[in-house]
Design a protein around this motif. Sequence first.
Motif, PDB file in Angstrom:
ATOM      1  N   MET A 199     -12.661  -7.889  -6.299  1.00 40.57           N
ATOM      2  CA  MET A 199     -12.236  -9.047  -5.520  1.00 40.57           C
ATOM      3  C   MET A 199     -13.458  -9.755  -4.936  1.00 40.57           C
ATOM      4  N   ASN A 200     -13.569 -11.033  -5.220  1.00 39.14           N
ATOM      5  CA  ASN A 200     -14.658 -11.827  -4.658  1.00 39.14           C
ATOM      6  C   ASN A 200     -14.276 -12.256  -3.247  1.00 39.14           C
ATOM      7  N   LEU A 201     -15.046 -11.804  -2.269  1.00 34.09           N
ATOM      8  CA  LEU A 201     -14.753 -12.141  -0.876  1.00 34.09           C
ATOM      9  C   LEU A 201     -15.364 -13.470  -0.448  1.00 34.09           C
ATOM     10  N   HIS A 202     -16.081 -14.120  -1.355  1.00 37.14           N
ATOM     11  CA  HIS A 202     -16.659 -15.452  -1.086  1.00 37.14           C
ATOM     12  C   HIS A 202     -17.548 -15.445   0.155  1.00 37.14           C
ATOM     13  N   LEU A 203     -18.364 -14.418   0.274  1.00 34.30           N
ATOM     14  CA  LEU A 203     -19.274 -14.306   1.419  1.00 34.30           C
ATOM     15  C   LEU A 203     -20.719 -14.624   1.054  1.00 34.30           C
ATOM     16  N   GLN A 204     -20.947 -15.083  -0.148  1.00 40.84           N
ATOM     17  CA  GLN A 204     -22.303 -15.397  -0.591  1.00 40.84           C
ATOM     18  C   GLN A 204     -22.972 -16.384   0.371  1.00 40.84           C
ATOM     19  N   ASP A 205     -24.134 -15.976   0.890  1.00 46.67           N
ATOM     20  CA  ASP A 205     -24.970 -16.798   1.780  1.00 46.67           C
ATOM     21  C   ASP A 205     -24.315 -17.127   3.120  1.00 46.67           C
ATOM     22  N   LYS A 206     -23.227 -16.436   3.469  1.00 48.07           N
ATOM     23  CA  LYS A 206     -22.657 -16.595   4.802  1.00 48.07           C
ATOM     24  C   LYS A 206     -23.524 -15.830   5.806  1.00 48.07           C
ATOM     25  N   VAL A 207     -23.798 -16.446   6.938  1.00 50.49           N
ATOM     26  CA  VAL A 207     -24.687 -15.854   7.948  1.00 50.49           C
ATOM     27  C   VAL A 207     -23.835 -15.191   9.030  1.00 50.49           C
ATOM     28  N   ILE A 208     -24.007 -13.878   9.175  1.00 53.68           N
ATOM     29  CA  ILE A 208     -23.180 -13.097  10.093  1.00 53.68           C
ATOM     30  C   ILE A 208     -24.059 -12.385  11.118  1.00 53.68           C
ATOM     31  N   LEU A 209     -23.807 -12.627  12.405  1.00 48.76           N
ATOM     32  CA  LEU A 209     -24.493 -11.902  13.477  1.00 48.76           C
ATOM     33  C   LEU A 209     -23.803 -10.563  13.704  1.00 48.76           C
ATOM     34  N   ILE A 210     -24.600  -9.487  13.816  1.00 48.27           N
ATOM     35  CA  ILE A 210     -24.045  -8.156  14.054  1.00 48.27           C
ATOM     36  C   ILE A 210     -24.833  -7.480  15.170  1.00 48.27           C
ATOM     37  N   SER A 211     -24.201  -7.281  16.310  1.00 50.34           N
ATOM     38  CA  SER A 211     -24.874  -6.540  17.384  1.00 50.34           C
ATOM     39  C   SER A 211     -24.787  -5.044  17.075  1.00 50.34           C
ATOM     40  N   GLY A 212     -25.878  -4.336  17.335  1.00 48.73           N
ATOM     41  CA  GLY A 212     -25.916  -2.924  16.965  1.00 48.73           C
ATOM     42  C   GLY A 212     -25.783  -2.752  15.462  1.00 48.73           C
ATOM     43  N   GLY A 213     -26.447  -3.625  14.711  1.00 48.85           N
ATOM     44  CA  GLY A 213     -26.215  -3.706  13.276  1.00 48.85           C
ATOM     45  C   GLY A 213     -27.144  -2.895  12.402  1.00 48.85           C
ATOM     46  N   ALA A 214     -27.923  -1.973  12.964  1.00 51.46           N
ATOM     47  CA  ALA A 214     -28.893  -1.237  12.151  1.00 51.46           C
ATOM     48  C   ALA A 214     -28.448   0.176  11.796  1.00 51.46           C
ATOM     49  N   LYS A 215     -27.611   0.788  12.637  1.00 55.90           N
ATOM     50  CA  LYS A 215     -27.229   2.184  12.407  1.00 55.90           C
ATOM     51  C   LYS A 215     -25.723   2.349  12.583  1.00 55.90           C
ATOM     52  N   GLY A 216     -25.200   3.483  12.123  1.00 56.67           N
ATOM     53  CA  GLY A 216     -23.794   3.809  12.329  1.00 56.67           C
ATOM     54  C   GLY A 216     -22.864   2.783  11.720  1.00 56.67           C
ATOM     55  N   ILE A 217     -21.813   2.428  12.455  1.00 60.79           N
ATOM     56  CA  ILE A 217     -20.835   1.454  11.969  1.00 60.79           C
ATOM     57  C   ILE A 217     -21.504   0.107  11.708  1.00 60.79           C
ATOM     58  N   GLY A 218     -22.335  -0.337  12.642  1.00 63.05           N
ATOM     59  CA  GLY A 218     -23.019  -1.619  12.469  1.00 63.05           C
ATOM     60  C   GLY A 218     -23.913  -1.637  11.248  1.00 63.05           C
ATOM     61  N   GLY A 219     -24.623  -0.542  11.007  1.00 67.87           N
ATOM     62  CA  GLY A 219     -25.474  -0.446   9.833  1.00 67.87           C
ATOM     63  C   GLY A 219     -24.672  -0.508   8.546  1.00 67.87           C
ATOM     64  N   ALA A 220     -23.514   0.148   8.532  1.00 75.02           N
ATOM     65  CA  ALA A 220     -22.647   0.106   7.351  1.00 75.02           C
ATOM     66  C   ALA A 220     -22.120  -1.304   7.103  1.00 75.02           C
ATOM     67  N   ILE A 221     -21.813  -2.027   8.190  1.00 76.38           N
ATOM     68  CA  ILE A 221     -21.354  -3.416   8.042  1.00 76.38           C
ATOM     69  C   ILE A 221     -22.483  -4.282   7.477  1.00 76.38           C
TER      70      ILE A 221
END
Length: 256
Positions: A1-23
């Motif tokens: 399934m193509n989620l059409h997220l190509q080049d979409k810019v997403i901010l993720i707090s705590g985004g390096a490890k754990g749940i955030g890292g997986a996202i």
Amino acid sequence: MNLHLQDKVILISGGAKGIGGAISKGLIEEGAIPVIIDPSEKEGKELVELAVGKALHLPWRLFSAEDCEKAVLEAVRAFGRIDGVVNNAGANDGVGLEKGSPEAFAQSIANNLHHYYSLVHFALPELKKSQGAIVNISSKTAVTGQGGTSGYVAAKGAQLALTREWSVELLPYHIRVNAILPAEVYTPMYESWIQTFPNPEEKLAEINHQIPLGKRMTTPEEIASMAIFLLSNRASHITGQHLYVDGGYTHLDRAL
């Protein structure tokens, strides 16, 4: 399934490890551009390398509204847009009713809640342009309680309330807002907690046994899959929802 997220810019707090890292990793795999707001320099650098430069690591914590505004400005300066926000950073800090104080309670709420509001507040002009999406990572403790962690649970409950409030306020702009409630997820932070017990392996087996589906913990990648779906236009008519990704831990009879 193509989620059409190509080049979409997403901010993720705590985004390096754990749940955030997986996202962050999942977004990279989808061709999106994560803006990883996390002080963990090694993990942040590895994710940027994985993205072959199509990512940005901002190595600071969101202690203040100014930190949040700076993160938004850096994202826009680097990529010219913002298409989504994942509020994820926080910690179960054990500030309880008995073992705590009004000052510690207020600080716990500030640490776990205020940046959720501030990051979205400053990103909102860009989210209006992109008709973007917001995902708040909350916790099952907001609906079950846990004991001994009043500040964290109060913040998590507020995140659920804000999810509904923002979903209403942002309807005119077609900005969707949803929350995910993890239960038992084996992250580095969770592992550190397990190691505080006299027999960590026994405690881990006890917890696993209480999870109805598969007698195992949810993986960070399973939380990430839900978050990434909610950020995508495949979830175009989903807003104001509290979604449980927990193997039935919160609602099913654990005797199962």
